[in-house]
Design a protein around this motif. Structure first.
Motif, PDB file in Angstrom:
ATOM      1  N   THR A 223      -9.008  -8.382 -14.099  1.00  0.00           N
ATOM      2  CA  THR A 223      -9.648  -9.054 -15.229  1.00  0.00           C
ATOM      3  C   THR A 223      -9.312  -8.309 -16.513  1.00  0.00           C
ATOM      4  O   THR A 223      -9.492  -7.105 -16.607  1.00  0.00           O
ATOM      5  N   HIS A 224      -8.779  -9.055 -17.471  1.00  0.00           N
ATOM      6  CA  HIS A 224      -8.456  -8.474 -18.771  1.00  0.00           C
ATOM      7  C   HIS A 224      -8.946  -9.455 -19.830  1.00  0.00           C
ATOM      8  O   HIS A 224      -8.456 -10.583 -19.932  1.00  0.00           O
ATOM      9  N   GLU A 225      -9.909  -9.052 -20.587  1.00  0.00           N
ATOM     10  CA  GLU A 225     -10.526  -9.905 -21.605  1.00  0.00           C
ATOM     11  C   GLU A 225     -10.996 -11.221 -20.987  1.00  0.00           C
ATOM     12  O   GLU A 225     -10.762 -12.305 -21.506  1.00  0.00           O
ATOM     13  N   ALA A 226     -11.644 -11.080 -19.847  1.00  0.00           N
ATOM     14  CA  ALA A 226     -12.259 -12.200 -19.141  1.00  0.00           C
ATOM     15  C   ALA A 226     -11.241 -13.213 -18.621  1.00  0.00           C
ATOM     16  O   ALA A 226     -11.595 -14.317 -18.235  1.00  0.00           O
ATOM     17  N   LYS A 227      -9.949 -12.858 -18.619  1.00  0.00           N
ATOM     18  CA  LYS A 227      -8.931 -13.757 -18.077  1.00  0.00           C
ATOM     19  C   LYS A 227      -8.224 -13.067 -16.910  1.00  0.00           C
ATOM     20  O   LYS A 227      -7.949 -11.872 -16.984  1.00  0.00           O
ATOM     21  N   PRO A 228      -7.956 -13.828 -15.832  1.00  0.00           N
ATOM     22  CA  PRO A 228      -7.258 -13.207 -14.695  1.00  0.00           C
ATOM     23  C   PRO A 228      -5.837 -12.823 -15.080  1.00  0.00           C
ATOM     24  O   PRO A 228      -5.116 -13.599 -15.712  1.00  0.00           O
ATOM     25  N   VAL A 229      -5.466 -11.623 -14.752  1.00  0.00           N
ATOM     26  CA  VAL A 229      -4.129 -11.132 -15.053  1.00  0.00           C
ATOM     27  C   VAL A 229      -3.520 -10.606 -13.756  1.00  0.00           C
ATOM     28  O   VAL A 229      -4.151  -9.813 -13.056  1.00  0.00           O
ATOM     29  N   ALA A 230      -2.335 -11.048 -13.427  1.00  0.00           N
ATOM     30  CA  ALA A 230      -1.662 -10.573 -12.219  1.00  0.00           C
ATOM     31  C   ALA A 230      -0.980  -9.242 -12.505  1.00  0.00           C
ATOM     32  O   ALA A 230      -0.258  -9.108 -13.496  1.00  0.00           O
ATOM     33  N   GLN A 231      -1.227  -8.274 -11.663  1.00  0.00           N
ATOM     34  CA  GLN A 231      -0.623  -6.963 -11.809  1.00  0.00           C
ATOM     35  C   GLN A 231       0.414  -6.780 -10.693  1.00  0.00           C
ATOM     36  O   GLN A 231       0.051  -6.511  -9.550  1.00  0.00           O
ATOM     37  N   PRO A 232       1.707  -6.954 -10.987  1.00  0.00           N
ATOM     38  CA  PRO A 232       2.716  -6.779  -9.939  1.00  0.00           C
ATOM     39  C   PRO A 232       2.759  -5.329  -9.485  1.00  0.00           C
ATOM     40  O   PRO A 232       2.750  -4.412 -10.303  1.00  0.00           O
ATOM     41  N   LEU A 233       2.801  -5.146  -8.176  1.00  0.00           N
ATOM     42  CA  LEU A 233       2.771  -3.791  -7.626  1.00  0.00           C
ATOM     43  C   LEU A 233       3.994  -3.447  -6.801  1.00  0.00           C
ATOM     44  O   LEU A 233       4.405  -2.296  -6.766  1.00  0.00           O
ATOM     45  N   GLY A 234       4.552  -4.416  -6.091  1.00  0.00           N
ATOM     46  CA  GLY A 234       5.679  -4.100  -5.221  1.00  0.00           C
ATOM     47  C   GLY A 234       6.429  -5.349  -4.815  1.00  0.00           C
ATOM     48  O   GLY A 234       5.934  -6.468  -4.949  1.00  0.00           O
ATOM     49  N   GLU A 245       6.593  -9.771   3.291  1.00  0.00           N
ATOM     50  CA  GLU A 245       5.262  -9.419   2.794  1.00  0.00           C
ATOM     51  C   GLU A 245       4.894  -7.988   3.167  1.00  0.00           C
ATOM     52  O   GLU A 245       4.341  -7.242   2.347  1.00  0.00           O
ATOM     53  N   GLN A 246       5.209  -7.598   4.400  1.00  0.00           N
ATOM     54  CA  GLN A 246       4.915  -6.227   4.817  1.00  0.00           C
ATOM     55  C   GLN A 246       5.677  -5.220   3.967  1.00  0.00           C
ATOM     56  O   GLN A 246       5.130  -4.183   3.563  1.00  0.00           O
ATOM     57  N   GLN A 247       6.943  -5.513   3.685  1.00  0.00           N
ATOM     58  CA  GLN A 247       7.746  -4.585   2.895  1.00  0.00           C
ATOM     59  C   GLN A 247       7.272  -4.536   1.441  1.00  0.00           C
ATOM     60  O   GLN A 247       7.302  -3.466   0.813  1.00  0.00           O
ATOM     61  N   ALA A 248       6.816  -5.670   0.915  1.00  0.00           N
ATOM     62  CA  ALA A 248       6.258  -5.675  -0.437  1.00  0.00           C
ATOM     63  C   ALA A 248       4.975  -4.847  -0.491  1.00  0.00           C
ATOM     64  O   ALA A 248       4.750  -4.075  -1.438  1.00  0.00           O
ATOM     65  N   ALA A 249       4.135  -5.002   0.526  1.00  0.00           N
ATOM     66  CA  ALA A 249       2.895  -4.223   0.592  1.00  0.00           C
ATOM     67  C   ALA A 249       3.201  -2.736   0.739  1.00  0.00           C
ATOM     68  O   ALA A 249       2.535  -1.887   0.134  1.00  0.00           O
ATOM     69  N   ARG A 250       4.217  -2.417   1.517  1.00  0.00           N
ATOM     70  CA  ARG A 250       4.613  -1.009   1.679  1.00  0.00           C
ATOM     71  C   ARG A 250       5.046  -0.418   0.341  1.00  0.00           C
ATOM     72  O   ARG A 250       4.642   0.707  -0.016  1.00  0.00           O
ATOM     73  N   ALA A 251       5.861  -1.168  -0.413  1.00  0.00           N
ATOM     74  CA  ALA A 251       6.301  -0.692  -1.728  1.00  0.00           C
ATOM     75  C   ALA A 251       5.115  -0.537  -2.670  1.00  0.00           C
ATOM     76  O   ALA A 251       5.058   0.421  -3.465  1.00  0.00           O
TER      77      ALA A 251
END
Length: 261
Positions: A223-234, A245-251
């Motif tokens: 949540t950023h300024e009351a709006k959903p924001v996607a935070q890419p992680l891997g 999906e498993q490899q993305a989660a691992r990264a």
């Protein structure tokens, strides 16, 4: 109780020698106490287990695969109870899921050379993507065949599998996530109050055996300024959506753990 024997086709001498050589590679002696013997009739169930349905023969692996599925899970549970009595039920359940997975069975089949003795139809043999599925299925059927041939005993199953399970279990226990990176990422994100990870997968090509067939990015809703924001992680690649999906989660987990605390 062992299944009622069914009429079996004659076993050619060359096939008999092939099956005996396989059993020797697996560390099994059918002539030892409790074993079925080394004659053609005694090896009929092993031959049936290693005959895939795609071969179009009357006796094939289906029935023994069904049996082997149950035997495998029981043997793996017994192994974990015996070798790791201090692990919790949850830990044992997570480990067993890895020790009986299709991927583990296919890897085992390749290590043990099952592909050299499996009877398979021409179309299935040309399907590179299906090859590992066939290997996993016949590996499971072989477990059922060993159990049935040895009179309903887990002894040959443990003689074959325990050393392989020992190696895999050691690797899994050394990994804090036990190779289930999706579950680990979900536990972390929920613990941080960030919600469930979001996976977006794209099929980059249709080549069945391509380990980079699927590409996946994982992000966390925030949540950023009351709006959903996607935070890419891997991100990760895989021959299937699940693997990507498993490899993305691992990264993602590696990225998270590298951040200053």
């Amino acid at each position: 109780m062992p299944a009622t024997p069914r009429p079996q086709p004659a076993l050619a001498p060359q096939r008999r020698h092939q099956l005996l050589a396989l059993l020797q590679r697996l560390g099994l002696d059918p002539t030892a106490a409790g074993g079925p013997g080394d004659g053609p009739e005694a090896l009929a169930l092993i031959d049936e287990a290693l005959t895939h349905t795609s071969a179009g023969l009357a006796h094939h692996h289906d029935r023994l695969e069904f049996l082997g599925d149950a035997v495998l899970r029981l043997a793996a549970a017994e192994y974990l109870q015996r070798q790791h009595p201090n692990l919790s039920v949850g830990q044992c359940s997570a480990l067993r899921a890895q020790l009986v997975s299709d991927r583990w069975l296919a890897d085992l089949a390749e290590r043990c050379g099952l592909a050299d003795v499996v009877r398979i139809g021409a179309m299935a043999e040309g399907d590179l993507a299906g090859r590992r599925t066939v290997l996993a299925e016949t590996c499971e059927a072989l477990i059922g065949g060993l159990y049935d041939s040895w009179g309903g005993s887990l002894v040959p199953v443990h003689l074959w599998l325990d050393s392989h399970w020992r190696q895999t279990t050691a690797e899994l226990l050394a990994d804090p996530d036990q190779h289930n990176w999706k579950s680990a990422l979900q536990e972390w994100s929920q613990g941080q109050g960030l919600g469930l990870p979001v996976y977006r997968c794209l099929e980059r090509n249709r080549r069945h055996a391509d380990p980079r067939r699927f590409h996946c990015r994982v992000s966390l809703p925030a949540t950023h300024e009351a709006k959903p924001v996607a935070q890419p992680l891997g991100e990760g690649w895989g021959g299937s959506r699940r693997e990507a999906e498993q490899q993305a989660a691992r990264a993602a987990l590696e990225h998270i753990r590298q951040q200053p605390s």
